[in-house]
Scaffold this motif. Structure first.
Motif, PDB file in Angstrom:
ATOM      1  N   GLU A 143      15.578 -60.998 -28.008  1.00 37.21           N
ATOM      2  CA  GLU A 143      16.803 -61.355 -28.730  1.00 37.21           C
ATOM      3  C   GLU A 143      17.978 -60.631 -28.075  1.00 37.21           C
ATOM      4  O   GLU A 143      18.257 -59.484 -28.373  1.00 37.21           O
ATOM      5  CB  GLU A 143      16.689 -60.978 -30.204  1.00 37.21           C
ATOM      6  N   GLU A 144      18.645 -61.338 -27.169  1.00 37.74           N
ATOM      7  CA  GLU A 144      19.773 -60.736 -26.462  1.00 37.74           C
ATOM      8  C   GLU A 144      21.035 -60.794 -27.312  1.00 37.74           C
ATOM      9  O   GLU A 144      21.297 -61.780 -27.998  1.00 37.74           O
ATOM     10  CB  GLU A 144      20.017 -61.468 -25.147  1.00 37.74           C
ATOM     11  N   ARG A 145      21.820 -59.713 -27.263  1.00 39.71           N
ATOM     12  CA  ARG A 145      23.162 -59.712 -27.824  1.00 39.71           C
ATOM     13  C   ARG A 145      24.122 -59.795 -26.649  1.00 39.71           C
ATOM     14  O   ARG A 145      24.115 -58.944 -25.756  1.00 39.71           O
ATOM     15  CB  ARG A 145      23.439 -58.450 -28.625  1.00 39.71           C
ATOM     16  N   VAL A 146      24.936 -60.820 -26.620  1.00 36.95           N
ATOM     17  CA  VAL A 146      25.842 -61.078 -25.501  1.00 36.95           C
ATOM     18  C   VAL A 146      27.264 -60.735 -25.904  1.00 36.95           C
ATOM     19  O   VAL A 146      27.727 -61.123 -26.990  1.00 36.95           O
ATOM     20  CB  VAL A 146      25.779 -62.554 -25.064  1.00 36.95           C
ATOM     21  N   TRP A 147      27.959 -60.020 -25.044  1.00 40.28           N
ATOM     22  CA  TRP A 147      29.389 -59.772 -25.199  1.00 40.28           C
ATOM     23  C   TRP A 147      30.109 -60.544 -24.107  1.00 40.28           C
ATOM     24  O   TRP A 147      29.806 -60.386 -22.929  1.00 40.28           O
ATOM     25  CB  TRP A 147      29.681 -58.275 -25.067  1.00 40.28           C
ATOM     26  N   LEU A 148      31.041 -61.425 -24.504  1.00 44.61           N
ATOM     27  CA  LEU A 148      31.719 -62.272 -23.534  1.00 44.61           C
ATOM     28  C   LEU A 148      33.187 -62.400 -23.918  1.00 44.61           C
ATOM     29  O   LEU A 148      33.520 -62.971 -24.966  1.00 44.61           O
ATOM     30  CB  LEU A 148      31.066 -63.659 -23.481  1.00 44.61           C
ATOM     31  N   ASP A 149      34.061 -61.862 -23.081  1.00 46.51           N
ATOM     32  CA  ASP A 149      35.506 -61.961 -23.290  1.00 46.51           C
ATOM     33  C   ASP A 149      35.913 -61.586 -24.712  1.00 46.51           C
ATOM     34  O   ASP A 149      36.704 -62.275 -25.362  1.00 46.51           O
ATOM     35  CB  ASP A 149      36.000 -63.378 -22.971  1.00 46.51           C
ATOM     36  N   GLY A 150      35.351 -60.497 -25.225  1.00 51.76           N
ATOM     37  CA  GLY A 150      35.744 -60.002 -26.538  1.00 51.76           C
ATOM     38  C   GLY A 150      34.973 -60.575 -27.706  1.00 51.76           C
ATOM     39  O   GLY A 150      35.189 -60.166 -28.855  1.00 51.76           O
ATOM     40  N   ARG A 151      34.061 -61.513 -27.449  1.00 50.09           N
ATOM     41  CA  ARG A 151      33.253 -62.099 -28.517  1.00 50.09           C
ATOM     42  C   ARG A 151      31.801 -61.663 -28.356  1.00 50.09           C
ATOM     43  O   ARG A 151      31.338 -61.445 -27.235  1.00 50.09           O
ATOM     44  CB  ARG A 151      33.325 -63.624 -28.467  1.00 50.09           C
ATOM     45  N   THR A 152      31.086 -61.601 -29.476  1.00 45.39           N
ATOM     46  CA  THR A 152      29.668 -61.238 -29.445  1.00 45.39           C
ATOM     47  C   THR A 152      28.864 -62.346 -30.108  1.00 45.39           C
ATOM     48  O   THR A 152      29.250 -62.873 -31.142  1.00 45.39           O
ATOM     49  CB  THR A 152      29.429 -59.912 -30.195  1.00 45.39           C
TER      50      THR A 152
END
Length: 265
Positions: free
Chosen positions: A44-53
């Motif tokens: 279960e990956e938690r992704v942070w992308l351009d200020g969003r999770t």
């Protein structure tokens, strides 16, 4: 067991694949010059992308445009397995027959597509040249599907008539020991790699390389009937070696070249 396997596709830099098992790992925030497309297979990956999770569990595909700031990972006690594609912007655009592109959506849960992508990556990372080529073809077709899902509109480029496919078949058949790349075949027809594969398969039912391979095994059969030794047949038709010929001949006809020749006597 953690590990990372990498391979570059094609003769020029700009298309790499990776298969990773990195349990309990996380990546600091970073960016890439390339497009990055990942398929999560386990964890279960938690992704942070351009200020969003957001979460990306098994079966989720994530896409990152060049320069986007990203980061993420899984908890320390979690297994994590994924595959990724890294494509230079001009390479991906050319493959899909576009001038430029950008992914509109960063994530989608597409289990069948994710595991098809993983299967193609495993083929590309294998040791058999023909299987690697089939994996490359599969990835090219899957990239078009991924692009549509992630919000990229493909061009309507296509083959205008069956005559152009027939021209390519003649070109391939003229020298079966020559094994052109997808890019060379696409250039010959003036198409992108994706439209070459889609048009050829629609008309013939096989990819160009599959079609050339069945013709090579058919011609091998004729040369074996004429009494040419299997080693010479393999060399004449551009097989990597006799075992390569044996494998494909047996798959096509159910017997080895040697058994085929003995049965003729």
């Amino acid at each position: 067991m953690n590990g990372l396997r990498l391979a570059q596709l094609g003769g020029e830099p700009g298309f790499e694949v990776a298969s990773a098992t990195l349990g309990g790992h996380s990546f600091e925030r970073h960016s890439h010059d390339e497009f990055v497309i990942s398929a999560n297979l386990r964890g279960e990956e938690r992704v942070w992308l351009d200020g969003r999770t957001f979460a990306a569990g098994p079966g989720v595909i994530t896409s990152y445009n060049p320069g986007q700031i990203q980061g993420g990972g899984v908890a320390e006690d979690q297994p994590w397995q994924f595959v990724s594609l890294y494509l230079a912007p001009e390479q991906l655009a050319a493959m899909l027959g576009l001038t430029r592109l950008e992914f509109e959506r960063p994530t989608a849960r597409l289990p069948a597509l994710a595991f098809a992508m993983a299967d193609a990556v495993e083929r590309v990372l294998g040791g058999d040249a023909f299987i690697r080529e089939r994996g490359e073809e599969r990835l090219t077709l899957l990239l078009a599907e991924i692009a549509r899902v992630m919000g990229v509109r493909l061009s309507q480029e296509g083959v205008q008539s069956g005559g152009r496919i027939a021209d390519l078949q003649d070109w391939l058949a003229a020298d079966l020991a020559r094994q052109p790349s997808l890019d060379e075949m696409a250039t010959y027809l003036g198409l992108s790699r994706f439209h070459l594969l889609r048009s050829f398969q629609k008309q013939v039912g096989l990819s160009p390389r599959q079609w050339a391979m069945q013709l090579r095994t058919r011609r091998a059969q004729a040369l074996l009937r004429a009494g040419l030794p299997a080693t010479e047949v393999a060399h004449e038709l551009g097989f990597a070696d006799q075992s390569h010929l044996n494998r494909h001949f047996r798959a096509a006809y159910g017997v080895s070249p040697g058994d085929f020749q003995r049965a003729l006597r």
